[in-house]
Design an enzyme around this catalytic site. Structure first.
Site, PDB file in Angstrom:
ATOM      1  N   LYS A  76      62.655  16.580  69.360  1.00  0.00           N
ATOM      2  CA  LYS A  76      61.367  16.624  68.660  1.00  0.00           C
ATOM      3  C   LYS A  76      60.656  15.298  68.916  1.00  0.00           C
ATOM      4  O   LYS A  76      61.314  14.240  68.945  1.00  0.00           O
ATOM      5  CB  LYS A  76      61.631  16.833  67.160  1.00  0.00           C
ATOM      6  CG  LYS A  76      60.369  16.985  66.302  1.00  0.00           C
ATOM      7  CD  LYS A  76      60.732  17.267  64.844  1.00  0.00           C
ATOM      8  CE  LYS A  76      59.505  17.468  63.968  1.00  0.00           C
ATOM      9  NZ  LYS A  76      59.864  17.826  62.562  1.00  0.00           N
ATOM     10  N   SER A 151      57.671  21.927  60.524  1.00  0.00           N
ATOM     11  CA  SER A 151      56.947  21.178  61.521  1.00  0.00           C
ATOM     12  C   SER A 151      57.661  21.119  62.871  1.00  0.00           C
ATOM     13  O   SER A 151      57.049  20.747  63.869  1.00  0.00           O
ATOM     14  CB  SER A 151      56.708  19.745  61.036  1.00  0.00           C
ATOM     15  OG  SER A 151      57.948  19.065  60.866  1.00  0.00           O
ATOM     16  N   SER A 175      61.382  21.777  57.465  1.00  0.00           N
ATOM     17  CA  SER A 175      60.911  21.804  58.851  1.00  0.00           C
ATOM     18  C   SER A 175      61.951  22.099  59.923  1.00  0.00           C
ATOM     19  O   SER A 175      61.586  22.289  61.080  1.00  0.00           O
ATOM     20  CB  SER A 175      60.219  20.494  59.201  1.00  0.00           C
ATOM     21  OG  SER A 175      58.931  20.484  58.661  1.00  0.00           O
TER      22      SER A 175
HETATM   23  N1  GLN Z   1      56.051  22.095  55.307  1.00  0.00           N
HETATM   24  C1  GLN Z   1      56.397  20.926  54.543  1.00  0.00           C
HETATM   25  C2  GLN Z   1      55.262  19.936  54.595  1.00  0.00           C
HETATM   26  O1  GLN Z   1      54.268  20.264  55.120  1.00  0.00           O
HETATM   27  C3  GLN Z   1      57.679  20.321  55.052  1.00  0.00           C
HETATM   28  C4  GLN Z   1      57.516  19.583  56.324  1.00  0.00           C
HETATM   29  C5  GLN Z   1      58.789  18.969  56.816  1.00  0.00           C
HETATM   30  O2  GLN Z   1      59.889  19.353  56.426  1.00  0.00           O
HETATM   31  N2  GLN Z   1      58.639  17.964  57.642  1.00  0.00           N
HETATM   32  O3  GLN Z   1      55.339  18.859  54.133  1.00  0.00           O
END
Ligand code: GLN
Length: 484
Positions: A76, A151, A175
């Site tokens: 990532k 994400s 995410s």
């Molecule tokens: N969807 C969540 C957010 O927008 C979690 C994102 C994540 O785990 N990085 O913060």
């Protein structure tokens, strides 16, 4: 080769059925052919990967190597990678070449694994659909009109389409698990402190954890083995032994108690996902486990609690992007204030700005007690729910996500609806416990995930439960048809 698991690839290399160079070329060719349609990679490291593969082949021919030596994967784009652009999905870091490696990057390299490239992601890991990336949205290999989740959407799409056999992800509120669910992968968020955060670009430091995204629990175990461990460079890294995650995969689940929280099957869950999840859970009964109804009474508070704490930490973490030290800088600033303001105005996208505003507000003098302190108290209640539940169950299980992959554009203008995507994953980050998502069936021809949550540092238990499920089912073997 792109449908094989990490384990099978490692096996093939060990038996010299193919070389790392052949394997790496195969994946690079697939990236060239399919990435334009998916946008899963931000940066492809063709030359570096091939050089690494040749070195791995040489190493393998001259002696004992780590089993994953020469196996390709993707990172990532949140992990600092020396000499390589590390963008975190943001215009702010579009020109940032990391001067050092994240510990996770070091560890994968030390195992001899080959980094194919850096995967697309929501900007600064804020999002559930990979639509907030400066580099454009990623498409779901199962239905290219749909989002892959976020994400870590680029990692999920890359693995699901066979553009990498596995990838790293990070999980602050879901995410790793949510994109894994939406793309039919096995993705694990370790216990907070299990994997080093050093060199992993910070979003919400008390919640961020890195973990593996792969096709099978076996593969996730192999990768976690490489990633996990104490790191003195991360002050929240925990110094406790890393068990052999592969050793316990075949333990019997007879008599294990699996808690099913009523709150995970309440309003907000699609009926089809609910019944598929229940069907998946019944597999465990066939294996001799006992399902037990439980309650996590504060789970309904996890989203509001997270959306105070995570933005508060983000607003602090992101204050470093000021145009002075690194990253984007606006042209011709009039003075220092103009430099800060315009740099940040230009460098950050809307969702990131929204989080900074919310977080700065929650931390401001007049509102700190009303929001931030209150949220911290709720966080403790949420953690206590898990501690209480784990007194009588071994594992907690339920859906990963309330619905299968949704259409691109469907939720992007409605942040509150988007935030609900993580209604079953966020409490886990607030509590710090480990959890994973495994392929659990199809709804409308799109994959859904089953989430398994474990006690602190019990990654081996949930991997064991995941592997046993995968011995009984074939969902994880299904490959996105358009990319097979
Ligand atoms: N969807 C969540 C957010 O927008 C979690 C994102 C994540 O785990 N990085 O913060």
């Amino acid at each position: 080769m792109h449908t094989l698991s990490l384990r099978e690839l490692a096996d093939g290399l060990a038996k010299a059925r193919f070389s790392s160079e052949e394997l790496t070329r195969h994946f690079l060719a697939r990236i060239a052919a399919h990435n334009p349609a998916l946008n899963a990679y931000i940066t492809v490291l063709e030359e570096q990967a091939l050089a690494g593969a040749r070195a791995a082949d040489k190493q393998r021919s001259s002696g004992d190597v780590h089993p994953l030596t020469g196996v390709p994967f993707a990172h990532k784009d949140i992990f600092c990678t020396e000499g390589v652009r590390t963008s975190c999905g943001s215009k702010m870091l579009d020109n940032f070449i990391a001067p050092y490696n994240a510990t996770v990057v070091e560890k994968m390299a030390a195992a001899g694994m080959i980094n194919l490239g850096k995967t697309n992601m929501d900007e600064f890991a804020m999002g559930s659909s990979n639509e907030t990336s400066f580099y454009g949205p990623v498409r779901n290999p199962w239905d290219t009109n749909c989002v892959p989740g976020g994400s870590s959407g680029g990692s999920a799409a890359a693995v699901a389409a066979g553009l990498a056999p596995a990838a790293t992800g990070t999980d602050t509120g879901g995410s790793i698990r949510q994109p894994s669910a939406l793309c039919n992968l096995t993705g694990l968020k370790p216990t907070y402190g299990r994997v080093s955060r050093y060199g992993m670009i910070a979003f919400a430091s008390s919640l961020d954890q890195a973990g593996p995204m792969a096709r099978t629990a076996e593969d996730a175990a192999l990768m976690l083995q490489v990633m996990a461990g104490f790191d003195e460079k991360d002050s929240t890294s925990i110094d406790c032994t890393v068990p052999d995650y592969s050793a316990s995969l075949n333990n019997s689940l007879k008599g294990k108690v699996i808690g099913v929280p009523s709150e995970f099957f309440a309003e907000g869950l699609s009926d089809a996902v609910a019944s598929r999840t229940r069907a998946a859970l019944s597999e465990y009964e066939k294996m001799g486990a006992v399902l037990k109804d439980i309650s996590l009474p504060h789970s309904h508070l996890s989203i509001p609690c997270y959306y105070v704490i995570a933005p508060a930490e983000a607003s602090t973490n992101l204050s470093r992007y000021d145009g002075v030290r690194y990253g984007h800088r606006c042209d011709n600033p009039l003075d220092l204030a103009d430099l800060y303001t315009r740099t940040r105005e230009e460098g950050f996208g809307d969702e990131v700005k929204r989080r900074i505003l919310v977080g700065t507000y929650a931390l401001s003098a007049g509102f700190y007690d009303a929001y931030y302190r209150k949220a911290q108290r709720i966080r403790r209640l949420i953690k206590n729910d898990f501690t209480e539940a784990f007194k009588s169950v071994d594992i907690i299980a339920g859906p990963t996500s309330p619905s299968p992959a949704f259409a691109l554009g469907e939720k992007v203008d409605d942040p509150l609806t988007m935030y609900l995507e993580d209604m079953y994953t966020i409490a886990v980050n607030l509590a710090g416990v480990p959890a994973l998502s495994i392929p659990a069936g199809m709804v409308d021809n799109k994959p859904i995930g089953l989430q398994l949550i474990g006690r602190d540092f019990a990654e081996a238990d949930i991997l064991n439960a995941a592997h046993q499920f995968q011995l009984q089912t074939d969902w994880h073997k299904q490959f996105a048809p358009a990319f097979a």
